[in-house]
Motif scaffolding. Structure first.
Motif, PDB file in Angstrom:
ATOM      1  N   ASP A   6     -20.170 -19.613 -63.239  1.00 46.94           N
ATOM      2  CA  ASP A   6     -18.785 -19.771 -62.539  1.00 46.94           C
ATOM      3  C   ASP A   6     -18.376 -18.469 -62.230  1.00 46.94           C
ATOM      4  O   ASP A   6     -18.272 -17.438 -62.895  1.00 46.94           O
ATOM      5  N   GLY A   7     -18.185 -18.503 -60.894  1.00 47.77           N
ATOM      6  CA  GLY A   7     -17.572 -17.151 -60.192  1.00 47.77           C
ATOM      7  C   GLY A   7     -16.171 -17.077 -60.292  1.00 47.77           C
ATOM      8  O   GLY A   7     -15.499 -16.029 -59.662  1.00 47.77           O
ATOM      9  N   VAL A   8     -15.423 -18.313 -60.650  1.00 51.90           N
ATOM     10  CA  VAL A   8     -14.154 -18.244 -60.597  1.00 51.90           C
ATOM     11  C   VAL A   8     -13.365 -18.147 -61.993  1.00 51.90           C
ATOM     12  O   VAL A   8     -12.408 -17.183 -62.301  1.00 51.90           O
ATOM     13  N   VAL A   9     -13.794 -19.046 -62.872  1.00 59.90           N
ATOM     14  CA  VAL A   9     -13.375 -18.881 -64.408  1.00 59.90           C
ATOM     15  C   VAL A   9     -14.497 -18.299 -64.885  1.00 59.90           C
ATOM     16  O   VAL A   9     -15.660 -19.231 -65.311  1.00 59.90           O
ATOM     17  N   PRO A  10     -14.658 -17.085 -65.629  1.00 53.65           N
ATOM     18  CA  PRO A  10     -15.769 -16.608 -66.381  1.00 53.65           C
ATOM     19  C   PRO A  10     -16.141 -17.598 -67.305  1.00 53.65           C
ATOM     20  O   PRO A  10     -15.400 -18.173 -68.219  1.00 53.65           O
ATOM     21  N   THR A  11     -17.328 -17.896 -67.495  1.00 50.69           N
ATOM     22  CA  THR A  11     -17.987 -18.619 -68.554  1.00 50.69           C
ATOM     23  C   THR A  11     -17.680 -18.302 -69.878  1.00 50.69           C
ATOM     24  O   THR A  11     -17.468 -19.352 -70.523  1.00 50.69           O
ATOM     25  N   GLU A  12     -17.486 -17.387 -70.085  1.00 55.39           N
ATOM     26  CA  GLU A  12     -17.271 -16.878 -71.529  1.00 55.39           C
ATOM     27  C   GLU A  12     -15.762 -17.608 -71.902  1.00 55.39           C
ATOM     28  O   GLU A  12     -15.428 -17.913 -73.011  1.00 55.39           O
TER      29      GLU A  12
END
Length: 277
Positions: A226-232
């Motif tokens: 995910d480049g919008v909401v960081p996966t972490e």
């Protein structure tokens, strides 16, 4: 000469402070334009894009009438449950028709809402305004015959903040979070690390804290690219909610990839509905 240098240095520092102040003031004034990206254009009648659907109006506490679409469940597979779809920060409800159809085919009646300022709706979006819009959507579902204990909230991205707050005011049967963040400031810090985001941000949209204190069953779905909401951030939500029913990681998926609106997401709603039903 030393005095002259000191004066130039002082003037330079003043200029820097003034420039920084102007930048921060601009960010403060324009921040909602960095959060909300509505497609404000009118959408077609519901039945033209979602056969069997109809237009409904959401009447907010501050006097707005917002357009939304209601799609009844497929009669052959009707579960007697409804899904309230709270979308992300971009586009409008015309871009959510595919997922709405998948959910209806799986036996859910679906209310596809648009926030104020989206899809031809009046008003301008804000955290307080979106909360009022979501309250109006719950009221509309009740009028359509769908009680809260037979309703699942589906929040997408920014919509996860909307439904995290909504479940505190109106307890549903369950909540599905697609690409959630812990709170909006954490996303802002990722994209604008040079700004004091937490200090400047007016619209907070906490997700983790309200759901950590809740016993409403929650399913969390997110992509690992995910480049919008960081996966972490999505992983931290799944780790921290009070009652995690399921975690679904879509490997190789970015924020707006087709899979994020597809059958695997709809199937996560089905599994949660079975658990809470």
């Amino acid at each position: 000469m030393a005095r002259s240098r000191a004066r130039r240095l002082g003037l330079g520092l003043v200029a820097v402070v003034v420039l920084v102040g102007l930048v921060l003031a601009a960010v403060w004034g324009l921040q909602r334009q960095l959060i909300y990206f509505p497609d404000a254009s009118d959408v077609p009648p519901a039945g033209e894009v979602l056969p069997g659907a109809r237009d409904v109006a959401l009447h907010t506490s501050d006097g707005l009438a917002l357009g939304a679409w209601y799609l009844p469940a497929d009669a052959a597979s009707d579960t007697g449950m409804a899904v309230l779809m709270a979308p992300g920060n971009g586009g409008n409800r015309a871009g959510r028709t595919g997922l709405a159809r998948l959910l209806a085919d799986r036996g859910f009646s679906v209310l596809v809402m648009d926030y104020r300022g989206y899809g031809g709706n009046p008003g301008s979006p804000s955290e307080e305004g979106l909360a009022a819009d979501a309250d109006a959507a719950v009221q509309a579902l009740a009028t359509l015959g769908h009680p809260l204990d037979r309703t699942i909230y589906f929040g997408e991205s920014l919509g996860t903040g909307v439904v995290a707050a909504l479940q505190q005011r109106h307890r549903p049967a369950g909540v599905v979070l697609r690409s959630p963040f812990t709170e909006l400031a954490d996303v802002g810090r990722h994209h604008y690390p040079w700004l004091p985001v937490r200090t400047l941000l007016r619209d907070r949209f906490p997700v983790l804290d309200p759901l950590a204190a809740s016993d409403v069953p929650v399913a969390v779905v997110y992509g690992d690219r995910d480049g919008v909401v960081p996966t972490e951030l999505s992983a931290r939500v799944a780790d921290g909610v009070g009652s995690l029913a399921e975690r679904v990681v879509l490997w190789g998926a970015d924020h707006n990839d087709a899979v994020m609106f597809g059958p695997r997401v709809a199937d996560a709603v089905v599994r949660l509905a079975r658990e809470v039903g």
